[in-house]
Design a protein around this motif. Structure first.
Motif, PDB file in Angstrom:
ATOM      1  N   ASP A 265       0.823  -1.212   0.000  1.00  0.00           N
ATOM      2  CA  ASP A 265       0.000   0.000   0.000  1.00  0.00           C
ATOM      3  C   ASP A 265       0.857   1.262   0.000  1.00  0.00           C
ATOM      4  O   ASP A 265       0.366   2.356   0.269  1.00  0.00           O
ATOM      5  CB  ASP A 265      -0.939   0.012   1.206  1.00  0.00           C
ATOM      6  CG  ASP A 265      -0.185  -0.147   2.534  1.00  0.00           C
ATOM      7  OD1 ASP A 265       1.066  -0.087   2.525  1.00  0.00           O
ATOM      8  OD2 ASP A 265      -0.845  -0.336   3.576  1.00  0.00           O
ATOM      9  N   LYS A 266       2.146   1.113  -0.304  1.00  0.00           N
ATOM     10  CA  LYS A 266       3.120   2.207  -0.372  1.00  0.00           C
ATOM     11  C   LYS A 266       3.315   2.923   0.974  1.00  0.00           C
ATOM     12  O   LYS A 266       3.785   4.047   1.015  1.00  0.00           O
ATOM     13  CB  LYS A 266       2.724   3.227  -1.454  1.00  0.00           C
ATOM     14  CG  LYS A 266       2.707   2.636  -2.848  1.00  0.00           C
ATOM     15  CD  LYS A 266       2.481   3.676  -3.919  1.00  0.00           C
ATOM     16  CE  LYS A 266       2.531   3.057  -5.303  1.00  0.00           C
ATOM     17  NZ  LYS A 266       2.310   4.035  -6.378  1.00  0.00           N
ATOM     18  N   LYS A 267       2.969   2.245   2.077  1.00  0.00           N
ATOM     19  CA  LYS A 267       3.124   2.846   3.403  1.00  0.00           C
ATOM     20  C   LYS A 267       4.327   2.279   4.156  1.00  0.00           C
ATOM     21  O   LYS A 267       4.687   2.783   5.216  1.00  0.00           O
ATOM     22  CB  LYS A 267       1.843   2.662   4.216  1.00  0.00           C
ATOM     23  CG  LYS A 267       0.676   3.461   3.645  1.00  0.00           C
ATOM     24  CD  LYS A 267      -0.596   3.296   4.461  1.00  0.00           C
ATOM     25  CE  LYS A 267      -1.735   4.123   3.862  1.00  0.00           C
ATOM     26  NZ  LYS A 267      -2.989   3.951   4.620  1.00  0.00           N
ATOM     27  N   ASN A 343       4.938   4.750   7.234  1.00  0.00           N
ATOM     28  CA  ASN A 343       3.807   5.624   7.509  1.00  0.00           C
ATOM     29  C   ASN A 343       3.331   5.418   8.943  1.00  0.00           C
ATOM     30  O   ASN A 343       3.484   4.348   9.523  1.00  0.00           O
ATOM     31  CB  ASN A 343       2.679   5.302   6.520  1.00  0.00           C
ATOM     32  CG  ASN A 343       1.527   6.262   6.607  1.00  0.00           C
ATOM     33  OD1 ASN A 343       0.671   6.113   7.474  1.00  0.00           O
ATOM     34  ND2 ASN A 343       1.490   7.233   5.722  1.00  0.00           N
ATOM     35  N   GLU A 345       0.635   4.796  10.269  1.00  0.00           N
ATOM     36  CA  GLU A 345      -0.295   3.682  10.470  1.00  0.00           C
ATOM     37  C   GLU A 345       0.410   2.423  10.954  1.00  0.00           C
ATOM     38  O   GLU A 345      -0.156   1.585  11.648  1.00  0.00           O
ATOM     39  CB  GLU A 345      -1.016   3.400   9.150  1.00  0.00           C
ATOM     40  CG  GLU A 345      -2.050   2.307   9.212  1.00  0.00           C
ATOM     41  CD  GLU A 345      -2.732   2.095   7.861  1.00  0.00           C
ATOM     42  OE1 GLU A 345      -3.111   0.954   7.575  1.00  0.00           O
ATOM     43  OE2 GLU A 345      -2.871   3.084   7.105  1.00  0.00           O
ATOM     44  N   TYR A 346       1.701   2.285  10.602  1.00  0.00           N
ATOM     45  CA  TYR A 346       2.461   1.090  10.955  1.00  0.00           C
ATOM     46  C   TYR A 346       3.549   1.359  11.998  1.00  0.00           C
ATOM     47  O   TYR A 346       4.457   0.560  12.162  1.00  0.00           O
ATOM     48  CB  TYR A 346       3.140   0.510   9.709  1.00  0.00           C
ATOM     49  CG  TYR A 346       2.187  -0.090   8.709  1.00  0.00           C
ATOM     50  CD1 TYR A 346       1.700  -1.381   8.879  1.00  0.00           C
ATOM     51  CD2 TYR A 346       1.781   0.624   7.590  1.00  0.00           C
ATOM     52  CE1 TYR A 346       0.837  -1.941   7.959  1.00  0.00           C
ATOM     53  CE2 TYR A 346       0.914   0.078   6.665  1.00  0.00           C
ATOM     54  CZ  TYR A 346       0.446  -1.213   6.854  1.00  0.00           C
ATOM     55  OH  TYR A 346      -0.415  -1.768   5.934  1.00  0.00           O
ATOM     56  N   VAL A 362       5.553  10.248   9.156  1.00  0.00           N
ATOM     57  CA  VAL A 362       6.461   9.306   8.506  1.00  0.00           C
ATOM     58  C   VAL A 362       7.762   9.259   9.303  1.00  0.00           C
ATOM     59  O   VAL A 362       8.234  10.288   9.778  1.00  0.00           O
ATOM     60  CB  VAL A 362       6.779   9.725   7.048  1.00  0.00           C
ATOM     61  CG1 VAL A 362       7.801   8.780   6.421  1.00  0.00           C
ATOM     62  CG2 VAL A 362       5.522   9.754   6.208  1.00  0.00           C
TER      63      VAL A 362
END
Length: 539
Positions: A265-267, A343, A345-346, A362
């Protein structure tokens, strides 16, 4: 291909018919073209349709006049294969030749000049004989299928790999307009992500077909040579506006860094700085040793872990590092060094132990995977090892449950069951022991799911236990708890009554029965209120 005044003093027919050659006649296709190799080539490759070849040749009409010779002219002859620039026999014959090869071809009229011939030297229906030497060729490819980007390889690259969409490439280039004007160049090289492109669409498309060190010339048509965006064109001091049309580019792929989209997901993006050793990577449960530095976008260092003398050790899938970092490390090879962009989110683990960095959108990790030891996969274990591994994972789960880390505990119980899932090779005693472990893990995981509020999963796990052991009080008790939370009161009552029959003095079951009765009363009052409201409206 033009033909000139006779130049040759000896007959090619004699070479073609010679019995001294170590190579036999070879028929090419099914239209009468034949070939005899005089000297083998030095490679295994042959040119493709569209490639520009460079050859020496001499020719003769069978039983007739000699034709022109490039040897006499002192310069090789060049043409593109499959582009109707020469007779069909040449197109088909030269396409079978390797670099350095020399061969004699006998070309029938239907693959030469046919019934018309080419007066005055070539009569109608003439068979031609050519001695051709393959000097070299340049590969030319239609990269877009519409003739929009034609790529001619000037210098072959190394290896076989080519950049992918996410990779970061370093290129040198010269871009020119139709009138030959140089509008942009980079002698030092410029870096960009393939997916972002650079200067014009052609560069991003072409670079994905190139190998390291390859140099190519691009001939551009249509929109492939238009300026790509204002940010790029601004760097060119006004030489190239967005509507400028580049028609040719000389492009060199100096190198590239492999970028992996870890999560898809490019994250989580991993850019390899140093390629690792071998092919193996850590799996779930591996003991890994790493060195990493975590930075913000402005370069501020937030966290350091490990050193060359004492690397940081942790077990994968144990939530000991941020999720995104762990996912990236599990794609790395031993001794690999990488820059990982993650990102928000992770970034945080389940325990929020890295809450101090959660405000960053980031983060950048410079990571080296020093070493790792993979956990032995269950399918390589013998039966006793599987049982022992199951017991260890169950014990780990129990410790995590006591520490109130219910999510990690749940994962441990799931992993424990996997070791004994397939017990067809177990002895009878081992099967009984494995079954006891399996039911215990289901029950313990159900307790985790109740704590996590995942009530449907909890009831499902209890049902698995009751299918094997219908009188299991713990399973009835915990499924009753799950049913109460999902307001399935009839099912809850059936389970608690069965449990009371089996163990009538169990205090916990009695308390659960009281809670069920309270729920039933509350639900009764709720139903009464609903019905009274309905009837009052009807009146």
């Amino acid at each position: 291909m033009s033909m000139a005044v006779p130049q040759l003093s000896h007959s090619l027919e004699n070479e073609l018919k010679s019995e001294d050659s170590e190579f036999p006649f070879k028929e090419i296709g099914n239209e009468g073209l034949t070939k005899r190799v005089l000297r083998k080539g030095v490679t295994w490759q042959t040119p493709f349709s569209g490639d520009e070849v460079e050859v020496h040749f001499r020719g003769q009409v069978e039983n007739g006049a000699s034709l022109e010779s490039s040897y006499d002219k002192g310069s090789p002859f060049r043409f593109k294969i499959g582009q109707c620039e020469v007779i069909k026999g040449w197109d088909e014959g030269v396409a079978t030749m390797k670099k350095g090869e020399k061969a004699i071809f006998k070309i029938p009229p239907n693959l030469a000049y046919g019934a018309v011939g080419s007066p005055p030297l070539i009569p109608p229906n003439a068979t031609l004989i050519f001695d051709i030497e393959m000097l070299s060729w340049c590969t030319i490819r239609d990269l877009t299928g519409d003739g929009g980007i034609m790529k001619k390889i000037i210098q072959e690259g190394e290896g076989w790999a080519t950049p992918r969409e996410a990779d970061e490439v370093l290129v040198k280039y010269e871009a020119r307009l139709e009138n030959g004007m140089l509008v942009s160049m980079s002698e030092q090289g410029v870096e960009f992500n393939v997916s972002d492109g650079y200067l014009c669409p052609a560069i991003g498309i072409a670079v994905k077909t190139m190998r390291k060190g390859e140099v190519a010339e691009l001939a551009l048509r249509f929109c492939y040579g238009l300026g790509e965006n204002s940010n790029r064109t601004a760097e060119l001091d006004g030489c190239l506006s967005p509507d400028s049309k580049i028609t040719s580019i000389k492009l060199e792929l100096v190198s590239w860094k492999i970028v992996t989209d870890v999560a898809g997901d490019k994250k989580i993006l991993k850019k390899i700085k140093k390629v690792g050793d071998g092919f193996d990577r850590p799996n779930e449960g591996s003991q890994v040793k790493v060195i990493y530095v975590c930075k913000r976008e402005d370069g501020t260092i937030i966290e350091r872990k490990g050193s060359e003398e004492e690397p940081f050790e942790f077990t994968t899938q144990e939530e000991q590092v941020p999720e995104g970092l762990e996912k990236a490390i599990m794609t790395m090879k031993k001794a690999e060094q990488a820059l990982v962009t993650i990102n928000a989110e992770y970034l945080c683990d389940q325990n929020n132990s890295l809450g101090k960095i959660a405000n960053n959108k980031v983060l950048y990790y410079e990571v080296e995977l020093v070493d790792f030891v993979k956990e032995k996969p269950f399918w390589k274990m013998d039966t006793q090892e599987k049982i022992e591994a199951c017991e260890r994972k169950k014990h780990d789960g129990n410790m995590l449950f006591k520490a109130q880390n219910f999510r990690r505990a749940s994962k441990k119980y799931v992993k424990a069951i996997k070791y004994i899932e397939f017990d067809h090779s177990f002895s009878d005693d081992q099967k009984r022991h494995a079954n006891t472990l399996r039911l215990s893990c289901y029950l313990n995981n159900a307790a985790c799911k109740l704590k996590l509020g995942e009530y449907t999963e909890a009831s499902s796990l209890c049902t698995k236990v009751l299918e094997c052991d219908p009188s299991n009080v713990k399973a009835l008790y915990r499924r009753c708890q799950a049913y109460l939370k999902t307001s399935e009161l009839e099912k809850a009552e059936a389970d608690i009554k069965r449990a009371l029959i089996i163990d009538p003095n169990n205090r916990d079951i009695k308390l659960e029965y009281k809670e069920l009765k309270l729920k039933q009363k509350e639900y009764g009052r709720y139903e009464a209120d609903i019905f009274s409201t309905m009837f009052s409206r009807m009146g």
